[in-house]
Motif scaffolding. Structure first.
Motif, short mmCIF file in Angstrom:
data_model
loop_
_atom_site.label_atom_id
_atom_site.label_comp_id
_atom_site.label_asym_id
_atom_site.label_seq_id
_atom_site.Cartn_x
_atom_site.Cartn_y
_atom_site.Cartn_z
N ARG A 3 1.63 0.12 0.91
CA ARG A 3 2.57 0.37 2.01
C ARG A 3 1.82 0.81 3.27
O ARG A 3 2.18 0.42 4.38
CB ARG A 3 3.56 1.46 1.59
N ASN A 4 0.76 1.58 3.10
CA ASN A 4 -0.03 2.01 4.25
C ASN A 4 -0.69 0.84 4.95
O ASN A 4 -0.76 0.80 6.18
CB ASN A 4 -1.10 3.01 3.81
N TYR A 6 0.50 -2.24 4.96
CA TYR A 6 1.56 -2.97 5.63
C TYR A 6 1.92 -2.32 6.96
O TYR A 6 2.14 -3.00 7.96
CB TYR A 6 2.81 -3.07 4.75
N ILE A 7 1.99 -0.99 6.97
CA ILE A 7 2.30 -0.27 8.20
C ILE A 7 1.18 -0.48 9.22
O ILE A 7 1.44 -0.72 10.40
CB ILE A 7 2.53 1.22 7.91
#
Length: 87
Positions: A3-4, A6-7
């Motif tokens: 997720r990091n 992707y951000i």
């Protein structure tokens, strides 16, 4: 963890869009900033490449995490089956 990445990819993509937009603004509106449009386009290209690399790393880490979860689940079910048969 993925997720990091992707951000980070989204933020870098946003910065690439801003840099492309800045390349189309005339230099009279940019006092104190680099007035050369090719510099902004180069920066946008580098931001885009970094964003794409971050998205690739995020995708690969997500896939490896999923494989790890599934292999752990298969290992636990096989262990439960063995214990059920021996007892």
């Amino acid at each position: 963890m993925s997720r990091n990445f992707y951000i980070l990819a989204a933020v870098l993509g946003f910065f690439a869009l801003i840099a492309v937009g800045m390349s189309f603004i005339p230099s009279s509106f940019q006092p104190g900033l680099p007035a050369n449009g090719s510099l902004w386009r180069t920066g946008a290209f580098l931001f885009l490449l970094a964003g794409l690399a971050s998205a690739l790393i995020g995708t690969m880490s997500h896939l490896f995490e999923q494989v790890d979860r599934r292999s752990e689940q298969v290992r636990l079910t096989a262990r439960q089956r063995r214990r059920g048969k021996t007892n």
